[in-house]
Design a protein around this motif. Structure first.
Motif, short mmCIF file in Angstrom:
data_model
loop_
_atom_site.label_atom_id
_atom_site.label_comp_id
_atom_site.label_asym_id
_atom_site.label_seq_id
_atom_site.Cartn_x
_atom_site.Cartn_y
_atom_site.Cartn_z
N PRO B 144 0.44 -3.66 -15.54
CA PRO B 144 1.56 -4.26 -16.27
C PRO B 144 1.08 -5.45 -17.07
CG PRO B 144 1.74 -4.67 -13.91
CD PRO B 144 0.58 -3.76 -14.11
N ALA B 146 2.17 -8.31 -17.40
CA ALA B 146 2.18 -9.56 -16.63
C ALA B 146 0.91 -9.65 -15.78
CB ALA B 146 3.41 -9.61 -15.73
N VAL B 150 -1.95 -12.52 -15.79
CA VAL B 150 -2.39 -13.24 -14.59
C VAL B 150 -3.91 -13.18 -14.47
CG1 VAL B 150 -2.41 -13.16 -12.09
CG2 VAL B 150 -0.26 -12.98 -13.32
N GLY B 227 6.70 -8.80 -27.35
CA GLY B 227 7.06 -8.51 -25.96
C GLY B 227 6.02 -9.07 -24.99
N ILE B 230 6.00 -12.92 -24.25
CA ILE B 230 6.97 -13.53 -23.32
C ILE B 230 6.30 -13.91 -21.98
CG2 ILE B 230 9.12 -13.17 -22.06
CD1 ILE B 230 10.05 -11.41 -24.39
N LEU B 235 3.79 -17.91 -18.48
CA LEU B 235 2.72 -18.19 -17.53
C LEU B 235 1.92 -19.42 -17.95
CD1 LEU B 235 1.48 -16.93 -15.02
CD2 LEU B 235 -0.07 -15.70 -16.49
N TRP B 246 12.80 -16.42 -22.73
CA TRP B 246 12.85 -16.34 -21.26
C TRP B 246 13.79 -17.41 -20.70
CZ3 TRP B 246 10.17 -19.77 -17.61
CH2 TRP B 246 10.27 -19.32 -16.29
N ALA B 249 17.34 -16.55 -21.39
CA ALA B 249 17.82 -15.48 -20.52
C ALA B 249 18.15 -16.04 -19.15
CB ALA B 249 16.77 -14.38 -20.41
N LEU C 107 10.79 -5.51 -23.88
CA LEU C 107 10.88 -6.51 -22.81
C LEU C 107 11.93 -7.56 -23.17
CD1 LEU C 107 9.69 -7.21 -20.12
CD2 LEU C 107 8.06 -8.71 -21.26
N LEU C 111 15.24 -8.41 -21.12
CA LEU C 111 15.46 -9.80 -20.72
C LEU C 111 16.89 -10.21 -21.05
CD1 LEU C 111 12.95 -11.35 -19.72
CD2 LEU C 111 13.03 -12.63 -21.84
N ARG C 114 19.38 -8.08 -18.93
CA ARG C 114 19.31 -8.45 -17.51
C ARG C 114 19.98 -9.80 -17.29
NH1 ARG C 114 19.99 -9.08 -13.21
NH2 ARG C 114 18.73 -8.84 -11.33
N ALA C 201 7.53 -4.19 -13.13
CA ALA C 201 6.55 -5.18 -12.70
C ALA C 201 6.62 -6.43 -13.57
CB ALA C 201 5.15 -4.57 -12.74
N SER C 202 6.69 -6.20 -14.90
CA SER C 202 6.74 -7.36 -15.79
C SER C 202 8.05 -8.13 -15.62
CB SER C 202 6.58 -6.92 -17.24
OG SER C 202 5.24 -6.52 -17.46
N PHE C 205 7.88 -10.08 -12.41
CA PHE C 205 7.01 -11.24 -12.58
C PHE C 205 7.78 -12.39 -13.20
CE2 PHE C 205 4.34 -13.62 -15.52
CZ PHE C 205 3.40 -14.15 -14.64
N LEU C 206 8.67 -12.08 -14.14
CA LEU C 206 9.47 -13.12 -14.79
C LEU C 206 10.65 -13.53 -13.93
CD1 LEU C 206 9.41 -11.67 -18.40
CD2 LEU C 206 8.25 -13.72 -17.59
N GLY C 207 10.79 -12.98 -12.75
CA GLY C 207 11.89 -13.35 -11.87
C GLY C 207 13.20 -12.69 -12.22
N LEU C 208 13.16 -11.56 -12.91
CA LEU C 208 14.40 -10.92 -13.35
C LEU C 208 14.59 -9.52 -12.77
CD1 LEU C 208 14.33 -12.13 -17.02
CD2 LEU C 208 16.06 -12.68 -15.31
N LEU C 221 5.21 -9.69 -7.44
CA LEU C 221 4.34 -10.35 -8.43
C LEU C 221 4.87 -11.72 -8.83
CD1 LEU C 221 3.26 -7.56 -10.95
CD2 LEU C 221 1.97 -8.57 -9.10
N LEU C 224 2.99 -14.78 -8.37
CA LEU C 224 1.79 -15.05 -9.16
C LEU C 224 2.09 -15.87 -10.40
CD1 LEU C 224 -0.04 -11.62 -8.95
CD2 LEU C 224 -0.52 -13.71 -7.74
N GLN C 225 3.33 -16.36 -10.52
CA GLN C 225 3.61 -17.19 -11.70
C GLN C 225 2.74 -18.43 -11.70
OE1 GLN C 225 7.47 -18.25 -12.92
NE2 GLN C 225 7.74 -16.31 -13.95
#
Ligand code: ADP
Ligand code: MG
Lengths: 292, 281, 259
Positions: B144, B146, B150, B227, B230, B235, B246, B249, C107, C111, C114, C201-202, C205-208, C221, C224-225
Motif C-alpha cells: 500500500p 502508506a 513508511v 492521492g 496525502i 507522515l 486530510w 476530512a 484516495l 477521504l 469517509r 490499508a492506506s 494508516f490515515l486513521g480513517l 498500520l 506506524l504514523q
C-alpha cells in the motif's frame, strides 16, 4: 557461380521450439525461388530469419546463412542493420498495415533511403518503376488514402530503393483481388528482369507461384520436403505432400484435352480458370483481417 | 470559427461538470450522517448553551442551495470562503500550501515516469530484463502507498521517492503493455526491415502511435500522484494540500472540503479537455 | 516456488479461523512487551497480543475485501451492462460520470466521503461503512471494462448471426452475451480484491478505517504514523498485506489489470 544466398537454418520461439528444422536452400543470382506451404508451416519465420528479425520477436535462429560470402548469423547487430533494406529487401503481407498510418508516403519512402544513404533519390522515377502515378501529390498522401494495390506498390518501392541483391516477398498478394494480384506478379517479374534482383517469393498458393518462379521449394511443418524446377515439380512431383498440393488445384474440364506435354500452357489456362475461386479467397482473407 | 466553437463547447462542458460536481458534493456533505457531528459536541465539558451555539453555526450551512449559491458568489469575487476548522481564509491556505505539493508531485512524477519508461523499454527490448523488472513491479504493486511511505521514511529516503514508487509499478505495467503492442504492429516490422536505427524506430514509429494513451496516462498519473501525496505529507508533516485535505476530512470542514473537491475536479477536467483537444487535432 | 506466498496466506487464514485468542483482551501485566513465546509479535500499548490481532485482521481484511469486491462487481455489471446494452443518453451519462470520477484521486474521494460519516458510530458499523464506501468507489473502472465488453459482444458477428436466425433479445442475452461476459466479470472481481485491500490499508494508516477495537490490516498500520518510534513488530501487517496482494496478482492474468 556462387548463389546469392545459401541457408541451412533452424529456428525456435521461446514457447515453441523447432519451428524450422534444418531448412536448407539456395537462391541463385537473378533467380526467383518460390516457397510454398500451408499457413503455419513456417514460411514467415524463414523470411524473418533471413533478415534476423526473428530476434525482435524473441525467437532464435541457428545454423548457417551465407549471403554474399558472409555468415549473416554471425554478424554483429550494427552490421546486420546495414544489410537490412540495403542488400536484402522485404515486402510484407498486408500492405495497408505494413505502412505507418501517421506518416506520409513520401516521408516513409525517403526514410528507407536515408537509413543507408545521404542525399535524396529520384522519388518520381521510383514511383514510375513500380507503376504508381509519378506525381508529387501522390507522395503527400497518407496510407489510408491508398488502395491496397497501391500500398503494396509503395512497399515494393521501399524494398527495392537501394537495388538490393535479394528481395523477400512474404505472401505479397494474398490480401489483393485477383486482377491486382496479377499486376503485382508482373511487377515482380519485371523488377527481376530489369535489376537482376533475386527474389524469394513466399506464398501458400502453388498456382500463383508457378506462373513466374524458376524454382519451387515446398515447405511442410518447418521442413523442406521437395525443391525442384517449376516444370519438374508440376510434371513429376515426388513427395506425397506436393502431390496433394497439385491435386488440390482446381482443374477445369476443358483443360484436359490441351495439356498433354505443354505444362506452361496448362498453367496459364488454369490461372484464368481459377479467377473465381481466387476471388473468394481474397474476400475471405479480408473478412479475417477485419475481424482480428 | 469552427475551432472557436469547439473550445467554447469544451469550456461549457467543463464548467457544467465542475458546477454539478460541486453541487453534488455539497448536497452529499450536507445530508451525510456525519455532518452535524462535531468533535466539540462530544466534549463532555461543554454545557448545553455552548452546544446550541455550535448547532447554530451549523444551521447556517443547512440549506444546501443557499450555501452553494453563497459559495459560488464568493468564488466569483475570488473569495473561497473561510475554513471552519482552521478559521482562516481558504484562498490563503491554498496559496501558502500549493507550492509544497506541486514540488513533491513534480519531482515524484518525473522520477516515476523516467524509471517506469526506461524499465518498460528494457523489458520490451530484452527478454531477460522483462523477468527482473516484472518481479520488481509486482513487489512495488503489492505494498500500500502508506507502507511505501513508511518504509522510505524509516530508510531516510527523499520524500518524492514515495510518489515515484507508488506511480512506478502502475506506469510500468501500462507502458510495458502499450510498448509491447506498439512494437508488435506490422509497420514496425517494415521499419526494421528498412534497417532503421532502434532509437529512430522508437521516436518516429512507436511513440507517435501511442500519443493518446500516453496523454491519458499522464493525466491519470498526476491524479495518482496527488492521492499518494496525502499519506506522504501526513507522515512527513509537510504543509501541503494533501495534508490540508486530510485535516479537513478529520475535522469535517465542509467549506474546505467542497472547495478542495471543486479545485481538484477543475484541474483534472482541464487536463482531460486539453488532452482530448490535442488528440482530436 | 511460486506457491509459497499462497501457502503462507492460506496458513494464516486457516489459523485466523481456528485460533482461540481474542483481539480485544488486554494483558495488563505485559504492556508493550517485546516478542516472546507467549506473544510471538509482542503486545501493543494496551497490552493486546499483536499476533492475535494480526490473525483477526487477516480474516477481516480478506473477507471484507472479497465482499466489497463482489458488491463492486455487481454494481459495475449493472451500470456497465445497462449502459452498454441501451446506449444513447444513459450510456453517455454513465461514461461521463465514470470518466470524471475516475480522473479524481481515489484516495481523496474516499477521504472526503469517509469524513462525511458520523463520528460516534459503533466499530462494526464503521467497518461496514469503510468497505461499503470502497465498493461504492470501486465499481467505476470495472464498469468501464464491462461496458466495453457488452458493446463489442453486441457488435459481434455471432450476435448478428443469432439475430439472422431469429433469436429473441432475451435468448441472445442469455445464450450469447452472459457466457462471454463471465470471464470479464471474474477478472474484474479478482483484480478488485487486492485493490480494496491496498486502499483499506492506506485509509487505515490515515486513521480513517474501522474504529477501535476492531483490527484490520489498515488500522494496525495506524501505529506506524510515527514510524521512527514504532517497534519492528509493528511492521508485520505490511508483510501480510504484501503476501496477500502478491497471491492475488498471481491468480489474475497479466492483461486484465486496468488503470
Ligand atoms: N512470435 C511467435 N511466438 C511463438 N510462436 C510463433 C510466433 N510466430 C509464429 N509462431 C509459430 O510458428 C509457426 C510458424 O509460423 P509462421 O512462420 O508465421 O507460418 P506461416 O507464415 O507459414 O503461416 C506457427 O505454428 C506459429 O504458431
Ligand atoms: Mg505467414
Amino acid at each position: 557461380m556462387n548463389p546469392v544466398l545459401y541457408a541451412r537454418i533452424s529456428a525456435d520461439y521461446p514457447n515453441r521450439p523447432g519451428v524450422l528444422e534444418d531448412v536448407e536452400f539456395a537462391i541463385g543470382r537473378g533467380e526467383i525461388l518460390g516457397l510454398v506451404g500451408e499457413s503455419g508451416s513456417g514460411k514467415s519465420t524463414i523470411a524473418m530469419t533471413l533478415l534476423r528479425l526473428i530476434e525482435s520477436k524473441g525467437g532464435k535462429a541457428r545454423g548457417e546463412l551465407l549471403f554474399q560470402d558472409r555468415n549473416l548469423l554471425a554478424l554483429p547487430g550494427r552490421k546486420m542493420r546495414r544489410v537490412r533494406g540495403r542488400e536484402i529487401g522485404l515486402v510484407l503481407q498486408s500492405p495497408l498495415s505494413a505502412l505507418n498510418p501517421s506518416l506520409r508516403i513520401g516521408a516513409q519512402i525517403l526514410e528507407a533511403w536515408r537509413a543507408h544513404r545521404q542525399g535524396s533519390p529520384d522519388l518520381l522515377q521510383l514511383l514510375e518503376m513500380v507503376n504508381l502515378p509519378p506525381e508529387p501529390g501522390f507522395l503527400n498522401r497518407y496510407p489510408r488514402q491508398l488502395s491496397v494495390g497501391q500500398a503494396q506498390r509503395v512497399l515494393i518501392a521501399m524494398a527495392v530503393i537501394h537495388r538490393p541483391a535479394l528481395l523477400i516477398a512474404d505472401e505479397p498478394t494474398s490480401a489483393l483481388d485477383v486482377v491486382t494480384q496479377a499486376e503485382i506478379l508482373r511487377l515482380f517479374s519485371s523488377l527481376n528482369r530489369q535489376m537482376g534482383t533475386s527474389i524469394l517469393y513466399i506464398s501458400h498458393d502453388l498456382l500463383s507461384v508457378a506462373s513466374f518462379c524458376h524454382r519451387i521449394a515446398i515447405l511442410q511443418q518447418g521442413r523442406i520436403v521437395e525443391a525442384n524446377t517449376t516444370a519438374e515439380i508440376f510434371r513429376n512431383p515426388q513427395h506425397p505432400y506436393t502431390q496433394a498440393l497439385l491435386a488440390a488445384i482446381p482443374k477445369p474440364p476443358n483443360c484436359l484435352e490441351t495439356t498433354t506435354d505443354c505444362p506452361s500452357l496448362a498453367w496459364s489456362e488454369t490461372i484464368n480458370q481459377a479467377v473465381d475461386d481466387g476471388q473468394y479467397r481474397a474476400k475471405d482473407s479480408l473478412v479475417c483481417a477485419s475481424r482480428s | 470559427m469552427l475551432w472557436l466553437g469547439r473550445v467554447a463547447r469544451q469550456a461549457a462542458s467543463l464548467a457544467a461538470t465542475v458546477l454539478i460536481g460541486g453541487l453534488l458534493t455539497t448536497a452529499l456533505v450536507r445530508n451525510s450522517p456525519g455532518f452535524d457531528a462535531d468533535e466539540r459536541q462530544l466534549d463532555a465539558r461543554l454545557d448545553d448553551s455552548t452546544r446550541a451555539l455550535i448547532q447554530a453555526g451549523h444551521a447556517e450551512n443547512h440549506n444546501v442551495l443557499r450555501f452553494y449559491a453563497r459559495h459560488m458568489r464568493g468564488l466569483l469575487h475570488g473569495d473561497l470562503g473561510m475554513s471552519a476548522s482552521l478559521q482562516t481564509p481558504i484562498a490563503g491556505l491554498i496559496r501558502s500550501r500549493y507550492a509544497v505539493t506541486a514540488e513533491i508531485m513534480a519531482a515524484g512524477l518525473a522520477a516515476g515516469w523516467i524509471l517506469a519508461f526506461v524499465l518498460a523499454l528494457a523489458a520490451v527490448w530484452n527478454g531477460a530484463c522483462a523477468r527482473i523488472t516484472g518481479v520488481f513491479s509486482v513487489a512495488a504493486l503489492s505494498l500500500p502507498s502508506a507502507a511505501l511511505a513508511v518504509l522510505v521514511f524509516v530508510l531516510h529516503g527523499p520524500v518524492h521517492s514515495v510518489i515515484a514508487l507508488v506511480l512506478f509499478p502502475r506506469l510500468f505495467d501500462y507502458l510495458r503493455n502499450l510498448l509491447q503492442d506498439a512494437y508488435a504492429q506490422p509497420h514496425i516490422l517494415t521499419a526494421r526491415a528498412k534497417g532503421l536505427h532502434p532509437v529512430r524506430i522508437l521516436v518516429r514509429h512507436v511513440l507517435p502511435g501511442c500519443d493518446r494513451q500516453l496523454l491519458a496516462l499522464a493525466g491519470v498519473s498526476a491524479s495518482m500522484a496527488f492521492g499518494a501525496a496525502i499519506p506522504v505529507e501526513t507522515l512527513g508533516d509537510l504543509p501541503g494540500l494533501g495534508q490540508l485535505a486530510w485535516k479537513a476530512a478529520l475535522a469535517r470542514d465542509l467549506p474546505l472540503l467542497v472547495t478542495l473537491t471543486m479545485l481538484i475536479t477543475m484541474l483534472t477536467q482541464i487536463c482531460n479537455s486539453v488532452s482530448d483537444w490535442w488528440v482530436r487535432e | 516456488m511460486k506457491a509459497i506466498p499462497a501457502i503462507l496466506l492460506a496458513l494464516l487464514l486457516i489459523v485466523s479461523l481456528v485460533h482461540g485468542g481474542s483481539y480485544s483482551s488486554q494483558h495488563r501485566e505485559s504492556i508493550d512487551a517485546p516478542p516472546s513465546w507467549r506473544f510471538p509479535l509482542g503486545t501493543d500499548d494496551l497490552g493486546r497480543d499483536r499476533f492475535v490481532r494480526l490473525l483477526d485482521a487477516t480474516r477481516i481484511s480478506v473477507l471484507f475485501a472479497g465482499a466489497a469486491a463482489f458488491a463492486a462487481t455487481l454494481l459495475a455489471s449493472l451500470a456497465g451492462g445497462i449502459a452498454g446494452y441501451t446506449g444513447g443518453w444513459f450510456d453517455h451519462m454513465v461514461v461521463r460520470t465514470i470518466d470524471v470520477l475516475l480522473s479524481l484521486p481515489s484516495l481523496f474521494l474516499l477521504l472526503v466521503t469517509r469524513a462525511l460519516m458520523p463520528l460516534n458510530i459503533s466499530p462494526v458499523l464503521s467497518l461496514l461503512v469503510t468497505y461499503a464506501l470502497m465498493a461504492a468507489m470501486g465499481w467505476l473502472s470495472p464498469a468501464r471494462v464491462i461496458r466495453a465488453g457488452v458493446r463489442s459482444f453486441f457488435d459481434s458477428e455471432y450476435v448478428l448471426q443469432a439475430r439472422a436466425e431469429g433469436c429473441s433479445e432475451a435468448r441472445i442475452l442469455v445464450r450469447h452475451i452472459l457466457p462471454n461476459l463471465r470471464p470479464i466479470l471474474l477478472a474484474q472481481f479478482w483484480t478488485s480484491v487486492p485493490v480494496f485491500i491496498l486502499t483499506e490499508a492506506s485509509l487505515g494508516f490515515l486513521g480513517l478505517s474501522a474504529g477501535e477495537p476492531f483490527p484490520t490490516w489498515g488500522s494496525l498500520l495506524h501505529e506506524l504514523q510515527n514510524p521512527l518510534m514504532a517497534r519492528p513488530e509493528a511492521f508485520a501487517p505490511i508483510v501480510a498485506i504484501a503476501l496477500c496482494v502478491c497471491c492475488f496478482k498471481r491468480i489474475t492474468p497479466w492483461r486484465v489489470s486496468q488503470i
